[in-house]
Design a protein around this motif. Structure first.
Motif, PDB file in Angstrom:
ATOM      1  N   ASN A   1       0.234   2.893 -14.346  1.00 11.83           N
ATOM      2  CA  ASN A   1       0.539   4.321 -14.280  1.00 11.83           C
ATOM      3  C   ASN A   1       1.897   4.478 -13.609  1.00 11.83           C
ATOM      4  O   ASN A   1       2.005   4.321 -12.398  1.00 11.83           O
ATOM      5  CB  ASN A   1      -0.562   5.032 -13.471  1.00 11.83           C
TER       6      ASN A   1
ATOM      7  N   LYS B   1       3.589   7.093 -13.235  1.00  8.28           N
ATOM      8  CA  LYS B   1       3.771   8.413 -12.594  1.00  8.28           C
ATOM      9  C   LYS B   1       5.117   9.011 -13.017  1.00  8.28           C
ATOM     10  O   LYS B   1       5.539   8.806 -14.150  1.00  8.28           O
ATOM     11  CB  LYS B   1       3.624   8.301 -11.069  1.00  8.28           C
TER      12      LYS B   1
ATOM     13  N   HIS C   1      -6.549  12.187 -12.258  1.00 12.47           N
ATOM     14  CA  HIS C   1      -5.912  11.403 -11.191  1.00 12.47           C
ATOM     15  C   HIS C   1      -5.884  12.251  -9.916  1.00 12.47           C
ATOM     16  O   HIS C   1      -5.742  13.473  -9.981  1.00 12.47           O
ATOM     17  CB  HIS C   1      -4.497  11.010 -11.612  1.00 12.47           C
TER      18      HIS C   1
ATOM     19  N   GLU D   1     -10.624   5.376  -7.545  1.00 15.69           N
ATOM     20  CA  GLU D   1      -9.378   5.297  -6.792  1.00 15.69           C
ATOM     21  C   GLU D   1      -9.528   6.074  -5.485  1.00 15.69           C
ATOM     22  O   GLU D   1      -9.295   7.298  -5.453  1.00 15.69           O
ATOM     23  CB  GLU D   1      -8.239   5.918  -7.605  1.00 15.69           C
TER      24      GLU D   1
ATOM     25  N   ALA E   1      -6.242   4.955  -0.494  1.00 17.14           N
ATOM     26  CA  ALA E   1      -5.707   3.644  -0.895  1.00 17.14           C
ATOM     27  C   ALA E   1      -4.550   3.768  -1.883  1.00 17.14           C
ATOM     28  O   ALA E   1      -3.881   2.776  -2.171  1.00 17.14           O
ATOM     29  CB  ALA E   1      -6.833   2.801  -1.511  1.00 17.14           C
ATOM     30  N   ILE E   2      -4.320   4.971  -2.403  1.00 13.01           N
ATOM     31  CA  ILE E   2      -3.297   5.132  -3.450  1.00 13.01           C
ATOM     32  C   ILE E   2      -1.909   5.216  -2.827  1.00 13.01           C
ATOM     33  O   ILE E   2      -1.622   6.120  -2.029  1.00 13.01           O
ATOM     34  CB  ILE E   2      -3.581   6.388  -4.305  1.00 13.01           C
ATOM     35  N   GLY E   3      -1.081   4.244  -3.185  1.00 14.02           N
ATOM     36  CA  GLY E   3       0.310   4.253  -2.749  1.00 14.02           C
ATOM     37  C   GLY E   3       0.504   4.011  -1.266  1.00 14.02           C
ATOM     38  O   GLY E   3       1.589   4.243  -0.735  1.00 14.02           O
TER      39      GLY E   3
ATOM     40  N   GLY F   1      -8.579   1.246  -8.555  1.00 13.46           N
ATOM     41  CA  GLY F   1      -7.168   1.564  -8.336  1.00 13.46           C
ATOM     42  C   GLY F   1      -6.929   1.928  -6.887  1.00 13.46           C
ATOM     43  O   GLY F   1      -7.770   2.575  -6.248  1.00 13.46           O
ATOM     44  N   GLY F   2      -5.789   1.519  -6.360  1.00 15.15           N
ATOM     45  CA  GLY F   2      -5.438   1.819  -4.972  1.00 15.15           C
ATOM     46  C   GLY F   2      -4.763   0.618  -4.364  1.00 15.15           C
ATOM     47  O   GLY F   2      -5.437  -0.295  -3.882  1.00 15.15           O
ATOM     48  N   SER F   3      -3.415   0.603  -4.459  1.00 16.86           N
ATOM     49  CA  SER F   3      -2.619  -0.477  -3.869  1.00 16.86           C
ATOM     50  C   SER F   3      -2.999  -1.864  -4.396  1.00 16.86           C
ATOM     51  O   SER F   3      -2.948  -2.852  -3.657  1.00 16.86           O
ATOM     52  CB  SER F   3      -2.698  -0.427  -2.337  1.00 16.86           C
TER      53      SER F   3
ATOM     54  N   LEU G   1      -6.362   0.028 -12.298  1.00 15.19           N
ATOM     55  CA  LEU G   1      -5.348   1.053 -12.558  1.00 15.19           C
ATOM     56  C   LEU G   1      -4.284   0.854 -11.482  1.00 15.19           C
ATOM     57  O   LEU G   1      -4.585   0.917 -10.287  1.00 15.19           O
ATOM     58  CB  LEU G   1      -5.979   2.449 -12.492  1.00 15.19           C
TER      59      LEU G   1
ATOM     60  N   GLY H   1      -0.496   1.609  -9.862  1.00 11.77           N
ATOM     61  CA  GLY H   1       0.631   2.530  -9.754  1.00 11.77           C
ATOM     62  C   GLY H   1       1.920   1.785  -9.441  1.00 11.77           C
ATOM     63  O   GLY H   1       2.578   1.242 -10.319  1.00 11.77           O
ATOM     64  N   GLY H   2       2.256   1.713  -8.164  1.00 13.04           N
ATOM     65  CA  GLY H   2       3.541   1.149  -7.735  1.00 13.04           C
ATOM     66  C   GLY H   2       3.875  -0.205  -8.338  1.00 13.04           C
ATOM     67  O   GLY H   2       5.002  -0.427  -8.810  1.00 13.04           O
TER      68      GLY H   2
HETATM   69  C1  PEP Z   1      -2.440   5.123  -8.978  1.00 22.29           C
HETATM   70  O1  PEP Z   1      -1.547   5.945  -8.912  1.00 22.29           O
HETATM   71  O2  PEP Z   1      -3.328   5.276  -9.837  1.00 22.29           O
HETATM   72  C2  PEP Z   1      -2.426   4.018  -8.046  1.00 22.29           C
HETATM   73  C3  PEP Z   1      -3.494   3.294  -7.928  1.00 22.29           C
HETATM   74  O3  PEP Z   1      -1.277   3.844  -7.333  1.00 22.29           O
HETATM   75  P1  PEP Z   1      -0.932   2.555  -6.391  1.00 22.29           P
HETATM   76  O4  PEP Z   1      -1.280   1.331  -7.183  1.00 22.29           O
HETATM   77  O5  PEP Z   1       0.525   2.685  -6.147  1.00 22.29           O
HETATM   78  O6  PEP Z   1      -1.771   2.678  -5.181  1.00 22.29           O
END
Ligand code: PEP
Length: 249
Positions: A8, A10, A95, A165, A169-171, A208-210, A229, A231-232
């Motif tokens: 993702n 973003k 999300h 997620e 833990a996200i970002g 999802g989450g880091s 899933l 993100g970064g």
């Molecule tokens: C996300 O945005 O779905 C996500 C999991 O971000 P990150 O991997 O950066 O925590």
């Protein structure tokens, strides 16, 4: 179950950045067939570029959101039929950055997932508790309630993916522990089976989450984790591909 690793992006990157990443992923997929399905969700204006760059590579592309209606006077929104027309296979709905930043309720997310299904897309339905909810011991209750409210009647094992997620833990670099992930994914699997019967066993459950190149191998082997899933780390082709290759074969 074959894993799904979804990136993702973003609201990050310009056309040239995306072109470089598409080329890098294409090259890696050509060098060795990935052990899992690989999905890239770029910003909406770059989906046509993804379609052109990734066609025939075996890699999938998708949207980060869609509207609940198929068309109409909804300035700035993206219709699920248009995503399908652009060759998308999946669309993310619910999300936490949409739930929180745009005030989207479970009801809205369910309607968006239904729109995705009508368009022939797989809906990746996201859910997860806040840090406060976890501290209060309500994580399991919150995700169970989000699942019940966010899945439309059209959901089945083939057209729906659920992504757990946790918001904290996200970002943030704070990954959930394998034990926490196992607990919530086990609960989600039970809820899906009781709601959808046999089809509930086929719904992929993503964490999802880091997720990053260092922790993916362990997280992808937690029971009832069928992918990630990301993100970064999905913005860094080398890291993202390490995560792809960490999927169980
Ligand atoms: C996300 O945005 O779905 C996500 C999991 O971000 P990150 O991997 O950066 O925590």
């Amino acid at each position: 179950m074959r894993a799904l690793i979804a990136g993702n992006w973003k609201m990050n990157g310009l056309r040239a950045d995306a072109a470089e990443r598409f080329a890098a992923f294409r090259e890696r997929a050509a060098a060795a067939t990935p052990p899992c399905d690989v999905l890239i969700c770029p910003p909406a204006p770059l989906i046509a570029d993804a379609a052109a760059a990734l066609a025939g590579s075996g890699l999938l592309w998708g949207g980060q959101d869609c509207h609940a209606e198929d068309k109409g006077a909804f300035t700035g929104d993206v219709a699920a039929p248009l995503l399908a027309d652009l060759g998308c296979s999946h669309v993310i709905v619910g999300h936490s950055e949409r739930r929180g930043g745009h005030g989207e309720s479970d009801t809205v997310i369910s309607a968006k997932a239904a729109a995705a299904h009508r368009a022939g897309l797989v809906a990746i339905v996201c859910l997860g508790e806040s840090a406060e909810e976890r501290a209060q011991g309500r994580a399991a209750a919150v995700v169970a309630s989000q699942l019940a409210g966010s899945l439309p009647p059209s959901a089945d094992g083939a057209n729906t993916v659920v992504a757990y997620e946790p918001i904290w833990a996200i970002g943030t670099g704070n990954t959930a522990t394998p034990a926490d992930v196992a607990e919530i994914h086990g609960l989600l699997r039970d809820e899906l089976e009781s709601r959808l019967g046999e089809a509930g066993t086929a719904v992929r459950l993503l964490y999802g989450g880091s997720v990053n190149a260092a922790n993916a191998h362990e997280l992808l082997r937690v029971p009832h984790v069928n992918g990630a899933l990301v993100g970064g780390a999905s913005l860094k082709p080398g890291d993202f591909w390490t995560i792809v290759e960490a999927a169980p074969h």
